[in-house]
Design a protein around this motif. Structure first.
Motif, PDB file in Angstrom:
ATOM      1  N   ILE A   1      24.071  59.753 -26.348  1.00  0.00           N
ATOM      2  CA  ILE A   1      23.003  60.092 -27.285  1.00  0.00           C
ATOM      3  C   ILE A   1      21.928  60.868 -26.535  1.00  0.00           C
ATOM      4  N   LYS A   2      21.643  62.067 -26.997  1.00  0.00           N
ATOM      5  CA  LYS A   2      20.584  62.880 -26.405  1.00  0.00           C
ATOM      6  C   LYS A   2      19.361  62.808 -27.311  1.00  0.00           C
ATOM      7  N   PRO A   3      18.323  62.071 -26.902  1.00  0.00           N
ATOM      8  CA  PRO A   3      17.179  61.862 -27.791  1.00  0.00           C
ATOM      9  C   PRO A   3      16.287  63.090 -27.902  1.00  0.00           C
ATOM     10  N   ASN A   4      15.616  63.198 -29.021  1.00  0.00           N
ATOM     11  CA  ASN A   4      14.712  64.317 -29.263  1.00  0.00           C
ATOM     12  C   ASN A   4      13.435  64.190 -28.438  1.00  0.00           C
ATOM     13  N   ALA A   5      12.703  65.293 -28.359  1.00  0.00           N
ATOM     14  CA  ALA A   5      11.490  65.342 -27.525  1.00  0.00           C
ATOM     15  C   ALA A   5      10.448  64.336 -27.989  1.00  0.00           C
ATOM     16  N   GLY A   6      10.354  64.132 -29.293  1.00  0.00           N
ATOM     17  CA  GLY A   6       9.386  63.165 -29.794  1.00  0.00           C
ATOM     18  C   GLY A   6       9.696  61.754 -29.350  1.00  0.00           C
ATOM     19  N   TYR A   7      10.982  61.400 -29.319  1.00  0.00           N
ATOM     20  CA  TYR A   7      11.346  60.065 -28.858  1.00  0.00           C
ATOM     21  C   TYR A   7      11.048  59.903 -27.371  1.00  0.00           C
ATOM     22  N   LEU A   8      11.244  60.963 -26.596  1.00  0.00           N
ATOM     23  CA  LEU A   8      10.923  60.894 -25.172  1.00  0.00           C
ATOM     24  C   LEU A   8       9.434  60.638 -24.970  1.00  0.00           C
ATOM     25  N   LYS A   9       8.608  61.200 -25.844  1.00  0.00           N
ATOM     26  CA  LYS A   9       7.170  60.928 -25.772  1.00  0.00           C
ATOM     27  C   LYS A   9       6.879  59.471 -26.129  1.00  0.00           C
ATOM     28  N   LEU A  10       7.644  58.935 -27.081  1.00  0.00           N
ATOM     29  CA  LEU A  10       7.508  57.523 -27.409  1.00  0.00           C
ATOM     30  C   LEU A  10       7.848  56.645 -26.211  1.00  0.00           C
ATOM     31  N   LEU A  11       8.916  57.008 -25.516  1.00  0.00           N
ATOM     32  CA  LEU A  11       9.292  56.246 -24.322  1.00  0.00           C
ATOM     33  C   LEU A  11       8.175  56.271 -23.289  1.00  0.00           C
TER      34      LEU A  11
ATOM     35  N   ALA B   1       6.111  53.034 -21.975  1.00  0.00           N
ATOM     36  CA  ALA B   1       6.144  52.756 -20.535  1.00  0.00           C
ATOM     37  C   ALA B   1       4.761  52.845 -19.900  1.00  0.00           C
ATOM     38  N   GLY B   2       3.754  53.137 -20.696  1.00  0.00           N
ATOM     39  CA  GLY B   2       2.395  53.243 -20.176  1.00  0.00           C
ATOM     40  C   GLY B   2       2.118  54.537 -19.454  1.00  0.00           C
ATOM     41  N   LYS B   3       2.930  55.560 -19.743  1.00  0.00           N
ATOM     42  CA  LYS B   3       2.784  56.842 -19.054  1.00  0.00           C
ATOM     43  C   LYS B   3       2.288  57.957 -19.966  1.00  0.00           C
ATOM     44  N   GLY B   4       2.051  57.657 -21.226  1.00  0.00           N
ATOM     45  CA  GLY B   4       1.636  58.688 -22.166  1.00  0.00           C
ATOM     46  C   GLY B   4       0.721  58.128 -23.227  1.00  0.00           C
ATOM     47  N   SER B   5       0.128  59.012 -24.006  1.00  0.00           N
ATOM     48  CA  SER B   5      -0.805  58.604 -25.044  1.00  0.00           C
ATOM     49  C   SER B   5      -0.061  58.061 -26.264  1.00  0.00           C
ATOM     50  N   LYS B   6      -0.762  57.288 -27.067  1.00  0.00           N
ATOM     51  CA  LYS B   6      -0.172  56.716 -28.267  1.00  0.00           C
ATOM     52  C   LYS B   6       0.025  57.804 -29.313  1.00  0.00           C
ATOM     53  N   PRO B   7       1.227  57.909 -29.870  1.00  0.00           N
ATOM     54  CA  PRO B   7       1.454  58.916 -30.906  1.00  0.00           C
ATOM     55  C   PRO B   7       0.856  58.474 -32.229  1.00  0.00           C
ATOM     56  N   SER B   8       0.637  59.409 -33.110  1.00  0.00           N
ATOM     57  CA  SER B   8       0.211  59.042 -34.449  1.00  0.00           C
ATOM     58  C   SER B   8       1.386  58.400 -35.174  1.00  0.00           C
TER      59      SER B   8
END
Length: 563
Positions: free
Chosen positions: A356-366, A370-377
């Motif tokens: 499964i190759k996840p989309n860019a938005g899911y990678l941002k969710l990850l 993981a505490g490495k990015g901002s909270k998405p809307s």
């Protein structure tokens, strides 16, 4: 294309067709068909479909499906979370996946079931002690059975997540450790028994059902709570009692299907389980095998049980390793007449037939989780999750890994290698990517000192056999930069074999596009010469073995120039 056609033909020849003209049954130490002919089940487990495990979604920190679901609800709310899970179940496994399994050579499929798709949890029943049946799980199982029947594949039903959860490895059963386990609440056990009776009554007349795997990987210390996974357990009386009770309930409505049982300690500790002998004449013992040696002595315990009780055994789950380990393990068990079910068909990860190759938005969710990015809307999170569930997990969008399929079938029974991709040298020459070495077992297609993960046997840390975790699942370390793929982390004495077709015979200079290092090579089995050198090639098929004399940092390409 010729290589692909040849590979497909080999796989079809190797796979025993599952013509379900009657029910499978046991006869001595073998599983046989209605005509008494031995059947070796070659299957795949549909992990991640009805039951998510955190690592399959790159969420090991959450682990259980319930925790993953709670985190999703915190972002998008319960209604949209339910829509995500419905789409996931609709898309993850479809007829296209089962059709592909047939083409590859499988003759069976193991379905890991979450009890909550079939009945309400004990603490959510409106009337305590009664069972509310949910059509969704049964409907989806019916559909899978139809796809399997259309492809002459047997289906094994596997209770992967039992009511309350069957062990302290909570991820595999979606267990909530704050609540009583399967072993701590009689109501959970009663619901499990009732579910199996319901399933058996529904499928009692289906010969394409191979058997009932009644409890996946129990792992619980009955005598000693500090023995968390039951690996030191000597009695296992509660496990035996529940399996006997479940078998009795099944036999009240279904006398024909095979009963498959698993020991404690993730399926492998049968101490005490068979005290008093087998309790059913149509029973199979399952064992699971991960991250250990591929020698016959690793089967000593299960083979001893097989011979003592004259009962068939089945490798009900294995995988999560390098291709050469896959081939060697299947070669080992099939030499004993033992069938297998690999794990899993697909995940976000690279050592399975589909990736499964996840989309860019899911990678941002990850990154956020993981505490490495901002909270998405909420809108961004919903879009990413729905794209994952409606597109990314679908067969048509998965990355296909033919080297894994080759390892499971052809390479397990062949001492030859085959091209990873078709490569043709024109009359003037050309080049071969170093990452495109042949497919086959370690020592046949390549030689690498860290070709598989054996940490259970060695007692050491796990080995990452391909740190890139992409492109292929063989035990050669790959890297990638803006110029492309390369072989890296080389060790003196390791080697790689390449098969290719030359358009024209003649003498060609072979040089290596490499950063540092000393290499030699031999062409078509000839003497080893130091690179670069001029060698003869035949019109048609050729092979070259590149050996590392002194490691370099990167090996990118083999370059042939016509003299």
């Amino acid at each position: 294309m010729k290589t692909l056609i040849w590979l497909c033909a080999c796989l079809c020849a190797l796979a025993m067709p599952a013509q379900a003209e009657g029910f499978l049954r046991t006869e001595g130490t073998r599983i046989v068909d209605a005509k008494g002919q031995p059947v070796i089940l070659r299957g795949m487990g549909l992990g991640g479909w009805m039951l998510q495990e955190g690592y399959m979604l790159e969420l090991p920190q959450f682990g259980t499906q319930s925790r993953i679901r709670a985190e999703i609800e915190a972002l998008i709310g319960p209604d949209k979370t339910q829509a995500f899970y419905t789409a996931w179940l609709d898309t993850h496994t479809t007829r296209a996946d089962i059709d592909a399994m047939k083409r590859w050579g499988f003759n069976s499929v193991r379905l890991p079931m979450h009890f909550a798709l079939f009945t309400l949890p004990v603490d959510k029943e409106p009337v305590p002690g009664q069972d509310t049946w949910l059509e969704d799980g049964f409907r989806r199982t019916d559909a899978l059975l139809d796809w399997a029947k259309a492809n002459d594949l047997y289906l094994i039903l596997d209770l992967h997540a039992a009511p309350g959860g069957q062990g302290n490895d909570i991820n595999i059963s979606d267990r909530d450790p704050t609540k009583p386990s399967l072993w701590q609440d009689p109501a959970h056990q009663a619901k499990m028994v009732s579910l199996w009776r319901k399933l058996a009554d529904r499928y009692k007349d289906e010969p394409y059902i191979a058997g009932y795997d009644i409890l996946n990987e129990p792992n619980w210390g009955f005598a000693d709570a500090s023995d968390r996974n039951g690996c030191q357990e000597k009695g296992n009386a509660p496990l035996r009692e529940l399996m006997v009770r479940t078998t009795k309930a099944i036999r009240e409505v279904d006398q024909r299907h095979i009963i498959i049982i698993e020991g404690n300690c993730w399926g492998n500790n049968y101490a005490g389980v068979l005290d008093g002998g087998l309790w059913d004449p149509n029973m199979v013992l399952s064992f699971h095998k991960y991250w250990n040696f591929t020698t016959r002595d690793t089967l000593t315990t299960i083979l001893t049980l097989r011979d003592r009780y004259q009962v068939p055994v089945w490798l009900g789950e294995s995988g999560e390793n390098a291709n050469t380990w896959f081939s060697e393990t299947i070669r080992l068990v099939e030499s004993e007449g033992i069938g297998w079910a690999w794990w899993p068909l697909k995940k976000i990860g690279y050592n399975n037939p589909l990736q499964i190759k996840p989309n860019a938005g899911y990678l941002k969710l990850l990154d956020y989780w993981a505490g490495k990015g901002s909270k998405p809307s909420a809108a961004e999170a919903e879009a990413a999750l729905m794209q994952l569930a409606t597109q990314d997990v679908a067969y048509a969008h998965n990355l296909h890994r033919p080297d894994v399929v080759d390892a499971l079938f052809r390479a397990a029974h062949s001492d030859e290698s085959v091209p990873f991709r078709s490569h043709y040298l024109l009359a003037k020459g050309g080049s071969l990517p170093a990452a495109d070495f042949d497919m086959g077992r370690n020592g046949i297609a390549y030689w690498d000192t860290t070709a598989a993960n054996l940490y259970v046997s060695t007692g050491g840390k796990g080995v990452t056999w391909n740190p890139l975790q992409a492109y292929r699942n063989d035990g050669v370390q790959l890297g990638q930069d803006k110029t492309g793929l390369y072989v890296t982390q080389m060790v003196a004495g390791e080697w790689l074999k390449y098969s290719f077709v030359a358009q024209q015979s003649g003498r060609y200079t072979l040089s290596l596009d490499a950063e540092g290092g000393v290499f030699d090579f031999s062409v078509n089995g000839g003497p080893a010469v130091k690179a670069p050198a001029t060698v003869p090639l035949k019109a048609g098929s050729n092979s070259v073995v590149v050996r590392i004399v002194k490691p370099g940092s990167r090996l990118r390409r083999l370059v042939f120039t016509k003299r």
